[in-house]
Write an enzyme that holds these catalytic residues in place. Structure first.
Site, PDB file in Angstrom:
ATOM      1  N   ASP A  69      -2.650   1.488  10.650  1.00 41.86           N
ATOM      2  CA  ASP A  69      -3.784   2.373  10.939  1.00 41.86           C
ATOM      3  C   ASP A  69      -4.108   2.329  12.420  1.00 41.86           C
ATOM      4  O   ASP A  69      -4.490   3.332  13.004  1.00 41.86           O
ATOM      5  CB  ASP A  69      -4.996   1.989  10.087  1.00 41.86           C
ATOM      6  CG  ASP A  69      -4.804   2.516   8.677  1.00 41.86           C
ATOM      7  OD1 ASP A  69      -4.085   1.869   7.895  1.00 41.86           O
ATOM      8  OD2 ASP A  69      -5.302   3.613   8.386  1.00 41.86           O
ATOM      9  N   CYS A 127       0.838  -1.201   0.000  1.00 44.57           N
ATOM     10  CA  CYS A 127       0.000   0.000   0.000  1.00 44.57           C
ATOM     11  C   CYS A 127       0.875   1.255   0.000  1.00 44.57           C
ATOM     12  O   CYS A 127       1.954   1.269  -0.609  1.00 44.57           O
ATOM     13  CB  CYS A 127      -0.975  -0.036   1.175  1.00 44.57           C
ATOM     14  SG  CYS A 127      -2.283   1.216   1.075  1.00 44.57           S
TER      15      CYS A 127
HETATM   16  C1  RUB Z   1      -3.366   3.331   3.979  1.00 39.49           C
HETATM   17  C2  RUB Z   1      -2.642   2.376   4.862  1.00 39.49           C
HETATM   18  C3  RUB Z   1      -1.312   2.810   5.400  1.00 39.49           C
HETATM   19  C4  RUB Z   1      -1.511   3.357   6.822  1.00 39.49           C
HETATM   20  C5  RUB Z   1      -0.261   4.025   7.355  1.00 39.49           C
HETATM   21  O1  RUB Z   1      -4.699   2.926   3.739  1.00 39.49           O
HETATM   22  O2  RUB Z   1      -3.116   1.308   5.209  1.00 39.49           O
HETATM   23  O3  RUB Z   1      -0.426   1.740   5.488  1.00 39.49           O
HETATM   24  O4  RUB Z   1      -2.568   4.316   6.830  1.00 39.49           O
HETATM   25  O5  RUB Z   1       0.077   5.136   6.574  1.00 39.49           O
HETATM   26  P1  RUB Z   1      -5.684   3.896   2.928  1.00 39.49           P
HETATM   27  P2  RUB Z   1       0.924   6.354   7.170  1.00 39.49           P
HETATM   28  O6  RUB Z   1      -5.027   4.198   1.626  1.00 39.49           O
HETATM   29  O7  RUB Z   1      -6.943   3.114   2.776  1.00 39.49           O
HETATM   30  O8  RUB Z   1      -5.887   5.148   3.761  1.00 39.49           O
HETATM   31  O9  RUB Z   1       2.242   5.771   7.581  1.00 39.49           O
HETATM   32  O10 RUB Z   1       1.050   7.326   6.017  1.00 39.49           O
HETATM   33  O11 RUB Z   1       0.178   6.921   8.323  1.00 39.49           O
END
Ligand code: RUB
Length: 300
Positions: free
Chosen positions: A193, A122
């Site tokens: 998350d 992701c």
């Molecule tokens: C994004 C996702 C990321 C986390 C952490 O999911 O799962 O791995 O949010 O990201 P979506 P960060 O695209 O559905 O929001 O390290 O940028 O907080």
């Protein structure tokens, strides 16, 4: 539509996405209310609206609750003083978040060795900061990204890593097991998350399958998450409300039920370590960290 409605809608529709960016957008929306003369009665409903926008990223309610806590501490001040002090406090919070990600990048980059191949899933800003720091430190790493169907956030990661100069390969989600073997992946880094008190981690759907592959291949699986993602409310991953998104994001086939979970739960036993701004810890460190940082303890 009010400004808060617009921000909540951007979060819901994923124009703003990724746990950190969501938390920052919510804090900035509340700051704008304060800037326009709003106080607790205006902030409270706005905060609730923002919190409801996406259910699986604990950084969102944590950020809103923290801003409310800051505002509450200033509520006896005059209108002008409230505005000035609360805006300053919110800026301080955002500054702290920015410092946390830099610290995580330093710690994460440290455990990466010269020439390693790293896989991620992701798009996590936190993980990108680790990779770019390792690269800037002169380590000739390679990165393998997944697509992250159905929304393809992995394309963003691939583009960012490649634009940073890092040799980058993109594979479809179902090629992870193949990639670990054929592309000689050394370590896996994912974002989060929500980190639960028992060390389970909620992250983009597919993360748990990747952790199983890492376990099978006997390579390290790291989660990078600042302490704002730790959840006092969620003792175990299965307690987190996993967002199911509209099935139109996937496909339509007559008489076929389509399911579209946005996230899944990786059990603590598949996680080698969680990298936070406080240091690198085994997933079992989540509970002590919560206790120390938020003064929270399991009762009974
Ligand atoms: C994004 C996702 C990321 C986390 C952490 O999911 O799962 O791995 O949010 O990201 P979506 P960060 O695209 O559905 O929001 O390290 O940028 O907080």
């Amino acid at each position: 539509m009010s400004d808060v409605d617009i921000v909540a809608e951007s979060i819901r529709s994923m124009k703003v996405r990724g746990a950190r960016d969501i938390a920052v957008a919510a804090a900035l929306a509340l700051k704008k209310i304060v800037d326009e003369g709003g106080k607790i009665p205006e902030l409270e409903p706005a905060g609730e609206k923002l919190k409801a926008a996406r259910p699986s990223a604990i950084a969102l309610p944590n950020a809103v609750n923290y801003v409310m806590y800051l505002a509450d501490g200033n509520k006896s001040l005059s209108d002008e003083e409230f505005k000035e002090k609360t805006m300053k406090d919110i800026d301080g919070f955002l500054d702290q978040m920015a410092k946390s990600v830099k610290k995580i990048a330093e710690i994460g980059a440290e455990i990466i060795r010269e020439g390693e191949t790293l896989l991620t899933h992701c798009q996590s800003d936190t993980v990108f900061e680790i990779f770019s720091k390792a690269w800037d430190d002169g380590k000739k790493i390679k990165v393998v990204c997944t697509e992250a169907r159905p929304r393809h956030q992995g394309y963003l990661t691939a583009r960012k890593c490649s634009e940073h100069g890092i040799p980058t390969t993109l594979v479809i989600d179902s090629a992870v097991h193949w990639a670990i073997r054929e592309l000689d992946v050394d370590k896996i880094f994912v974002g989060a998350d929500t980190v639960c008190a028992n060390g389970d981690v909620v992250n983009k759907v597919g993360t748990s399958q990747i952790a199983l592959c890492a376990d099978e291949a006997d390579i390290d699986f790291f989660v990078a998450a600042d302490s704002l993602k730790f959840s006092a409310e969620s003792m175990m991953g299965r307690m987190v409300n996993i967002e199911e998104r509209d099935t139109s994001e996937v496909t339509e086939i007559p008489n076929v039920t389509i399911r579209n979970p946005g996230f899944d739960v990786t059990e603590a036993k598949y996680i080698d370590a969680i990298i936070t701004e406080e240091g690198i810890m085994p997933p079992q460190g989540a509970y002590p960290l919560l206790k120390e940082k938020y003064g929270w303890e399991l009762k009974g």
